[in-house]
Design an enzyme around this catalytic site. Structure first.
Site, PDB file in Angstrom:
ATOM      1  N   GLN A  94      -5.195  -2.308  -2.972  1.00 35.11           N
ATOM      2  CA  GLN A  94      -5.091  -0.954  -2.455  1.00 35.11           C
ATOM      3  C   GLN A  94      -4.353  -0.097  -3.486  1.00 35.11           C
ATOM      4  O   GLN A  94      -3.336  -0.513  -4.041  1.00 35.11           O
ATOM      5  CB  GLN A  94      -4.341  -0.933  -1.128  1.00 35.11           C
ATOM      6  CG  GLN A  94      -5.021  -1.713  -0.014  1.00 35.11           C
ATOM      7  CD  GLN A  94      -4.612  -3.170   0.038  1.00 35.11           C
ATOM      8  OE1 GLN A  94      -4.086  -3.725  -0.927  1.00 35.11           O
ATOM      9  NE2 GLN A  94      -4.831  -3.817   1.182  1.00 35.11           N
ATOM     10  N   GLN A 147     -10.069   2.012  -3.430  1.00 35.20           N
ATOM     11  CA  GLN A 147      -9.658   1.503  -2.125  1.00 35.20           C
ATOM     12  C   GLN A 147      -8.380   2.207  -1.672  1.00 35.20           C
ATOM     13  O   GLN A 147      -7.373   2.208  -2.372  1.00 35.20           O
ATOM     14  CB  GLN A 147      -9.428  -0.008  -2.178  1.00 35.20           C
ATOM     15  CG  GLN A 147      -9.092  -0.614  -0.814  1.00 35.20           C
ATOM     16  CD  GLN A 147      -9.040  -2.130  -0.835  1.00 35.20           C
ATOM     17  OE1 GLN A 147      -9.422  -2.755  -1.812  1.00 35.20           O
ATOM     18  NE2 GLN A 147      -8.580  -2.712   0.256  1.00 35.20           N
ATOM     19  N   ASP A 148      -8.431   2.835  -0.477  1.00 35.79           N
ATOM     20  CA  ASP A 148      -7.263   3.505   0.119  1.00 35.79           C
ATOM     21  C   ASP A 148      -6.783   4.685  -0.729  1.00 35.79           C
ATOM     22  O   ASP A 148      -5.604   4.789  -1.082  1.00 35.79           O
ATOM     23  CB  ASP A 148      -6.116   2.506   0.319  1.00 35.79           C
ATOM     24  CG  ASP A 148      -6.419   1.463   1.381  1.00 35.79           C
ATOM     25  OD1 ASP A 148      -7.560   1.428   1.858  1.00 35.79           O
ATOM     26  OD2 ASP A 148      -5.523   0.683   1.720  1.00 35.79           O
ATOM     27  N   ASP A 170     -12.112   2.517   3.061  1.00 35.14           N
ATOM     28  CA  ASP A 170     -11.020   3.143   3.836  1.00 35.14           C
ATOM     29  C   ASP A 170     -10.343   4.233   3.013  1.00 35.14           C
ATOM     30  O   ASP A 170      -9.119   4.336   2.984  1.00 35.14           O
ATOM     31  CB  ASP A 170      -9.993   2.084   4.254  1.00 35.14           C
ATOM     32  CG  ASP A 170     -10.614   0.935   5.025  1.00 35.14           C
ATOM     33  OD1 ASP A 170     -11.686   1.129   5.627  1.00 35.14           O
ATOM     34  OD2 ASP A 170     -10.032  -0.162   5.023  1.00 35.14           O
ATOM     35  N   ARG A 178     -13.848   2.700  10.252  1.00 36.36           N
ATOM     36  CA  ARG A 178     -13.515   1.384  10.795  1.00 36.36           C
ATOM     37  C   ARG A 178     -12.306   1.556  11.707  1.00 36.36           C
ATOM     38  O   ARG A 178     -11.390   2.344  11.423  1.00 36.36           O
ATOM     39  CB  ARG A 178     -13.170   0.405   9.677  1.00 36.36           C
ATOM     40  CG  ARG A 178     -14.278   0.181   8.676  1.00 36.36           C
ATOM     41  CD  ARG A 178     -14.091  -1.127   7.927  1.00 36.36           C
ATOM     42  NE  ARG A 178     -12.868  -1.185   7.118  1.00 36.36           N
ATOM     43  CZ  ARG A 178     -12.375  -2.301   6.603  1.00 36.36           C
ATOM     44  NH1 ARG A 178     -12.958  -3.463   6.846  1.00 36.36           N
ATOM     45  NH2 ARG A 178     -11.289  -2.277   5.853  1.00 36.36           N
ATOM     46  N   TRP A 232      -9.224   0.766  12.516  1.00 38.97           N
ATOM     47  CA  TRP A 232      -7.955   0.149  12.122  1.00 38.97           C
ATOM     48  C   TRP A 232      -7.015   0.103  13.326  1.00 38.97           C
ATOM     49  O   TRP A 232      -6.310  -0.879  13.548  1.00 38.97           O
ATOM     50  CB  TRP A 232      -7.339   0.940  10.972  1.00 38.97           C
ATOM     51  CG  TRP A 232      -6.141   0.287  10.341  1.00 38.97           C
ATOM     52  CD1 TRP A 232      -5.774  -1.032  10.420  1.00 38.97           C
ATOM     53  CD2 TRP A 232      -5.149   0.916   9.515  1.00 38.97           C
ATOM     54  NE1 TRP A 232      -4.623  -1.255   9.703  1.00 38.97           N
ATOM     55  CE2 TRP A 232      -4.223  -0.086   9.138  1.00 38.97           C
ATOM     56  CE3 TRP A 232      -4.972   2.222   9.064  1.00 38.97           C
ATOM     57  CZ2 TRP A 232      -3.115   0.206   8.333  1.00 38.97           C
ATOM     58  CZ3 TRP A 232      -3.881   2.502   8.249  1.00 38.97           C
ATOM     59  CH2 TRP A 232      -2.964   1.489   7.896  1.00 38.97           C
ATOM     60  N   THR A 258       0.826  -1.205   0.000  1.00 38.13           N
ATOM     61  CA  THR A 258       0.000   0.000   0.000  1.00 38.13           C
ATOM     62  C   THR A 258       0.861   1.257   0.000  1.00 38.13           C
ATOM     63  O   THR A 258       0.596   2.212  -0.739  1.00 38.13           O
ATOM     64  CB  THR A 258      -0.934  -0.009   1.220  1.00 38.13           C
ATOM     65  OG1 THR A 258      -1.719  -1.202   1.221  1.00 38.13           O
ATOM     66  CG2 THR A 258      -1.853   1.186   1.213  1.00 38.13           C
TER      67      THR A 258
END
Length: 364
Positions: free
Chosen positions: A181, A203-204, A225, A281, A283, A146
């Protein structure tokens, strides 16, 4: 061992704040009172920022560099080449003015080049894009991860970007896909500001990794996220847009210790899009996110928050909202471990003082 200390401090605090009651069957049970919970909220909502040095920004430019797709109109045709031209340990503010166009390149601002400003011709006109994903094998023969997937990465302090789009063009992954990601921008340094910028991904999208950051009038788009990391960051007047047809999550804040002075605050923002969206969320074990004066469309999952499948985090996260509006802002069905904040509880989160901005953001 070091990671255990914040949890121990929390346990001591909760036990000291709890009242002992007797159940009908004669068993004793520790129950935290409302007064103790308010004390807990006040404790985790306070910020002294002792881990950060006093910020001393430099805003007056000493040099302007022009980047243009037509090199005859500028010094460089590549953003990275303009960055590479700067001296090591640059002592003053350098403005890199980027003309309209799509710049297909990965860009890294190294840690040794501070006080860099990027100014575009408009977020819809100046676009920096790439399409790496976490599972893509890099030059080392290993997956990028990521961290390495970012189209644009900032590692130096006092960075400023205005009126630019940062985009990761990797296609949105199917639900549950691994290694997809795809970061549009990663900010891994202290005292960075983004004004009128767009962050486009799935995503991300925005890796708000570490440091104090300020986002004003920005547009941030993603699915899962799409704002994540362990920064201490204020998002003011931003548009947060979800692009998922299933379940998504807006934030994944990574605060892992009770004494970590990090968290995300969203003030006067709006949340729109598609799918069923969690506000956040957990994390990190002590994940901290606040929404204030924010419009929330009907896409918000009524429960609001998700503990990452770990019930113990329900006792340690700090999730709150204050005077939010819209069909998704109803607090009545939120999880019991989130909080509708009082004015006093919300106060530390709703001004630039949240990121020590009076030291380094004035006259920006």
């Amino acid at each position: 061992m070091a990671m255990m200390m914040p949890k121990l401090l929390l346990l001591i605090f909760l036990l000291a704040s709890a009242s002992s009651t007797l159940n009908a069957d004669g068993s004793n049970e520790l129950v935290m009172t409302e007064e103790a919970y308010r004390s807990w909220v006040k404790r985790v909502g306070s910020f002294k920022h002792s881990v950060f040095q006093k910020a001393k920004n430099k805003l007056k430019p000493c040099l302007t560099i022009k980047v243009d797709k037509d090199q005859s109109l500028g010094h460089f045709a590549s953003v990275q080449k303009a960055v590479d031209s700067l001296p090591v340990n640059n002592p003053c503010r350098v403005v890199i003015s980027i003309g309209a166009g799509i710049y297909r390149e990965k860009v890294v601002i190294p840690a040794i080049k501070a006080y860099v400003s990027l100014e575009g011709a408009g977020a819809d006109k100046t676009i920096i894009e790439w399409n790496d994903t976490a599972d893509l094998v890099g030059q080392t023969g290993r997956p990028l991860g990521t961290f390495g997937s970012a189209t644009f990465a900032v590692n130096s302090p006092y960075f400023i970007a205005k009126n630019i789009t940062f985009q990761n063009k990797a296609p949105p992954p199917p639900s549950g896909a691994l290694g997809k990601q795809a970061v549009a921008l990663r900010i891994s340094a202290d005292t960075a500001a983004f004004i009128g910028c767009k962050f486009i991904g799935a995503q991300d999208t925005l890796y708000d990794h570490m440091g104090r950051h300020y986002f004003r009038d920005c547009y941030i788009q993603g699915s899962v996220d799409f704002i994540f990391g362990n920064g201490l960051s204020l998002y003011e007047g931003c548009h947060l847009h979800a692009i998922t047809n299933s379940v998504g999550a807006l934030t994944a804040q990574k605060r892992d210790g009770l004494l970590e002075e990090t968290g995300f605050s969203f003030v006067h923002c709006k949340v729109t899009g598609s799918g069923a969206l969690y506000l956040g969320r957990a994390w990190g074990t002590f994940s901290r996110v606040v929404f204030a004066f924010t419009f929330m469309d009907k896409i918000i999952n009524p429960s609001g928050w998700y503990a990452w499948g770990n019930k113990s985090r329900e006792m340690t996260v700090f999730y709150g909202q204050y005077q939010c509006s819209g069909p998704g802002a109803d607090f009545g069905r939120r999880v019991s471990w989130s909080r509708e904040l009082t004015q006093q509880e919300a106060k530390p989160f709703i001004s630039i003082g949240f990121v020590d901005g009076y030291e380094w953001l004035t006259n920006l």
